[in-house]
Scaffold this motif. Structure first.
Motif, PDB file in Angstrom:
ATOM      1  N   ALA A  18      11.196  12.093  -8.321  1.00  0.00           N
ATOM      2  CA  ALA A  18      10.026  11.224  -8.447  1.00  0.00           C
ATOM      3  C   ALA A  18      10.444   9.780  -8.724  1.00  0.00           C
ATOM      4  O   ALA A  18       9.897   8.836  -8.137  1.00  0.00           O
ATOM      5  CB  ALA A  18       9.119  11.739  -9.562  1.00  0.00           C
ATOM      6  N   ILE A  19      11.413   9.609  -9.612  1.00  0.00           N
ATOM      7  CA  ILE A  19      11.903   8.255  -9.916  1.00  0.00           C
ATOM      8  C   ILE A  19      12.565   7.638  -8.688  1.00  0.00           C
ATOM      9  O   ILE A  19      12.319   6.473  -8.329  1.00  0.00           O
ATOM     10  CB  ILE A  19      12.909   8.300 -11.084  1.00  0.00           C
ATOM     11  CG1 ILE A  19      12.179   8.587 -12.403  1.00  0.00           C
ATOM     12  CG2 ILE A  19      13.686   6.995 -11.178  1.00  0.00           C
ATOM     13  CD1 ILE A  19      11.275   7.471 -12.877  1.00  0.00           C
ATOM     14  N   THR A  20      13.414   8.397  -8.013  1.00  0.00           N
ATOM     15  CA  THR A  20      14.112   7.882  -6.838  1.00  0.00           C
ATOM     16  C   THR A  20      13.136   7.434  -5.765  1.00  0.00           C
ATOM     17  O   THR A  20      13.260   6.348  -5.187  1.00  0.00           O
ATOM     18  CB  THR A  20      15.062   8.951  -6.277  1.00  0.00           C
ATOM     19  OG1 THR A  20      15.994   9.341  -7.284  1.00  0.00           O
ATOM     20  CG2 THR A  20      15.823   8.430  -5.070  1.00  0.00           C
ATOM     21  N   LEU A  21      12.145   8.259  -5.490  1.00  0.00           N
ATOM     22  CA  LEU A  21      11.181   7.932  -4.452  1.00  0.00           C
ATOM     23  C   LEU A  21      10.376   6.684  -4.822  1.00  0.00           C
ATOM     24  O   LEU A  21      10.147   5.802  -3.984  1.00  0.00           O
ATOM     25  CB  LEU A  21      10.247   9.126  -4.237  1.00  0.00           C
ATOM     26  CG  LEU A  21       9.581   9.266  -2.857  1.00  0.00           C
ATOM     27  CD1 LEU A  21      10.626   9.342  -1.756  1.00  0.00           C
ATOM     28  CD2 LEU A  21       8.692  10.504  -2.835  1.00  0.00           C
ATOM     29  N   ALA A  22       9.944   6.608  -6.097  1.00  0.00           N
ATOM     30  CA  ALA A  22       9.157   5.454  -6.526  1.00  0.00           C
ATOM     31  C   ALA A  22       9.974   4.162  -6.464  1.00  0.00           C
ATOM     32  O   ALA A  22       9.491   3.133  -5.982  1.00  0.00           O
ATOM     33  CB  ALA A  22       8.631   5.678  -7.946  1.00  0.00           C
TER      34      ALA A  22
ATOM     35  N   ALA B 263       0.828  -1.204   0.000  1.00  0.00           N
ATOM     36  CA  ALA B 263       0.000   0.000   0.000  1.00  0.00           C
ATOM     37  C   ALA B 263       0.864   1.256   0.000  1.00  0.00           C
ATOM     38  O   ALA B 263       0.553   2.243  -0.688  1.00  0.00           O
ATOM     39  CB  ALA B 263      -0.929  -0.003   1.213  1.00  0.00           C
ATOM     40  N   ASP B 264       1.959   1.240   0.773  1.00  0.00           N
ATOM     41  CA  ASP B 264       2.891   2.372   0.774  1.00  0.00           C
ATOM     42  C   ASP B 264       3.463   2.603  -0.627  1.00  0.00           C
ATOM     43  O   ASP B 264       3.528   3.745  -1.114  1.00  0.00           O
ATOM     44  CB  ASP B 264       4.048   2.114   1.744  1.00  0.00           C
ATOM     45  CG  ASP B 264       3.611   2.113   3.197  1.00  0.00           C
ATOM     46  OD1 ASP B 264       2.590   2.747   3.500  1.00  0.00           O
ATOM     47  OD2 ASP B 264       4.287   1.466   4.011  1.00  0.00           O
ATOM     48  N   ALA B 265       3.903   1.513  -1.257  1.00  0.00           N
ATOM     49  CA  ALA B 265       4.506   1.625  -2.583  1.00  0.00           C
ATOM     50  C   ALA B 265       3.523   2.180  -3.597  1.00  0.00           C
ATOM     51  O   ALA B 265       3.867   3.031  -4.420  1.00  0.00           O
ATOM     52  CB  ALA B 265       5.024   0.260  -3.040  1.00  0.00           C
ATOM     53  N   ARG B 266       2.271   1.709  -3.535  1.00  0.00           N
ATOM     54  CA  ARG B 266       1.265   2.215  -4.475  1.00  0.00           C
ATOM     55  C   ARG B 266       0.973   3.687  -4.239  1.00  0.00           C
ATOM     56  O   ARG B 266       0.836   4.461  -5.195  1.00  0.00           O
ATOM     57  CB  ARG B 266      -0.017   1.394  -4.352  1.00  0.00           C
ATOM     58  CG  ARG B 266       0.059   0.015  -4.984  1.00  0.00           C
ATOM     59  CD  ARG B 266      -1.327  -0.590  -5.120  1.00  0.00           C
ATOM     60  NE  ARG B 266      -1.954  -0.817  -3.818  1.00  0.00           N
ATOM     61  CZ  ARG B 266      -1.839  -1.936  -3.122  1.00  0.00           C
ATOM     62  NH1 ARG B 266      -1.099  -2.930  -3.594  1.00  0.00           N
ATOM     63  NH2 ARG B 266      -2.447  -2.075  -1.955  1.00  0.00           N
TER      64      ARG B 266
END
Length: 443
Positions: free
Chosen positions: A142-146, A14-17
């Motif tokens: 954004a990429i790093t966080l995802a 859920a966190d990842a989504r």
């Protein structure tokens, strides 16, 4: 008894989504603002701000101001890359979304050359520069966080989520311009073109609300707890990780530079040189963007199965093969062929773009990741910003023959192919891409 800190807890699904959706929505709104300028440079700024007696010179000047945003992007990458690797990914993403939203709204309020003369193009270019600084720090974060929230087995699809923001931003910006382009020409020039830019203000409120709900990367929290952050991450990337920096930039070149050739330049070429209606050409970009969303989703899944580097190579080869046929279809002036040509070109170059985040994340260890991704993408962005300008120049040099920009697209695609072949040899071997496991800084 060991003194090593325990591994950071892995984020839940859920966190990842939630992080992936937040990265996607914020990035979509960021690219909506950024892409507006490219469309307006083709349709508005060349006539209302860069007023000259020669239409070609005016278009070149408008595209030069467009390129300024890309030149400014490395500055944003340096500033926010350093801050992202030092104080956190989330904080930087909040700053960048506010910057670009405010700047884009101000462009919609800027008087044109008729009202304030030379100050109009000067101020427009300054706002474009600030827009570029903000975007320069946005995508890498954004990429790093995802990636750092993603489960290892689903890293490809989560890394592709911010990429989907690009076609969604295109749909929003092109759709907005398509609607106002239906206005009478005088109304369009007087106030209609400003509406999509002014819409950035309410969209900013939405993006800021979503970004505030995104949690910091657990991997960065671990780096902070272990005091394992790089003291000068940008300098370390440039001096110690420069091979990955160059290869990363080359792998990202087609997804950015090729895209602007197939959209921004094609809008100018099709409406100016071929005399096609603006609604038709803008509609073609809308269809292409809708198809691109599906390609990006597929590309993320393919990366999980075959690896990001192989998908990058395959997409680069496919783009090189369709580059000239794309322009042949445009030259028919047939509506169906025009839509097919733009869609085909954008779809093929979107294959390597889908996996760009996954590939770049693997080139740099966690303590340098934000800086490495941001600098790589923005090096590609510098060259990409000049692609419409170069394409216009080579078209003129070839006497209006479309094979010239077609070969330019082939060259861009081959740079990405070579980079994809080299990339696996440079993957950082001693770091985790997510919070699962122990973070061990490079020696």
């Amino acid at each position: 008894m060991s003194n090593d800190p325990s591994p950071a807890p892995a984020p839940t699904a859920a966190d990842a989504r939630r992080v992936a959706v937040g990265a996607f929505v914020g990035t979509a709104l960021e690219w909506y603002d950024f892409f507006l300028y490219g469309t307006a440079a083709s349709l508005v700024f060349n006539r209302l701000y860069f007023t000259t007696g020669d239409p070609v010179v005016a278009t070149l000047a408008a595209f030069a101001s467009f390129a300024v945003g890309f030149v400014a992007r490395p500055l944003g990458g340096i500033i926010f890359g350093h801050l992202g690797d030092r104080i956190g990914r989330r904080t930087c993403l909040l700053i960048t979304v506010v910057m670009i939203g405010v700047v884009t709204g101000l462009i919609g309020l800027l008087p044109d050359a008729t009202d304030i003369g030379i100050a109009a193009p000067v101020l427009l270019t300054l706002l474009r520069l600030l827009q570029g600084v903000a975007v320069g720090g946005e995508w890498g974060g954004a990429i790093t966080l995802a990636v750092e929230h993603a489960p290892p087995e689903r890293r490809g699809r989560y890394a592709a989520m911010p990429q989907i923001g690009s076609p969604v931003g295109t749909l929003l910006s092109s759709g907005a311009f398509l609607l106002v382009a239906l206005l009478p020409p005088d109304d369009f020039d007087a106030w209609g073109w400003r509406l999509p830019f002014l819409a950035a203000f309410p969209l900013l409120a939405v993006a800021l609300w979503l970004r505030r709900r995104v949690e910091e990367s657990p991997l960065f929290d671990r780096l902070l707890a272990e005091d394992a952050r790089a003291s000068a991450p940008v300098r370390e990337v440039v001096t110690r990780a420069w091979p990955g920096l160059l290869v990363g930039a080359g792998s990202a070149f087609l997804g950015v530079g090729g895209f602007y050739l197939a959209t921004t330049f094609v809008i100018s070429y099709a409406t100016g040189d071929l005399g096609l209606p603006r609604p038709l050409v803008l509609g073609a970009t809308l269809v292409a963007a809708a198809v691109e969303i599906g390609v990006l989703v597929l590309g993320g899944r393919l990366a999980e199965r075959f690896g990001a580097a192989r998908v990058t190579v395959a997409g680069g080869v496919a783009s090189a093969l369709v580059a000239l046929p794309m322009f042949w279809l445009l030259d028919t002036r047939n509506a169906v062929a025009v839509v097919l040509g733009v869609t085909l070109g954008v779809a093929m170059l979107s294959i390597p773009y889908a996996v760009s985040g996954d590939l770049l994340a693997r080139l740099f260890p966690a303590r340098l990741r934000y800086s490495g991704i941001a600098l790589s993408a923005n090096l590609a962005g510098i060259a990409s910003g000049f692609v419409p300008l170069v394409a216009t120049a080579v078209l003129a040099a070839a006497g209006g023959a479309s094979w010239a920009p077609g070969l330019l697209l082939v060259a861009i695609a081959l740079v990405t192919v070579v980079s994809g072949l080299v990339a696996p040899r440079l993957y950082a071997p001693d770091t985790e891409l997510s919070a699962e496991g122990v973070v061990r800084p490079r020696s």
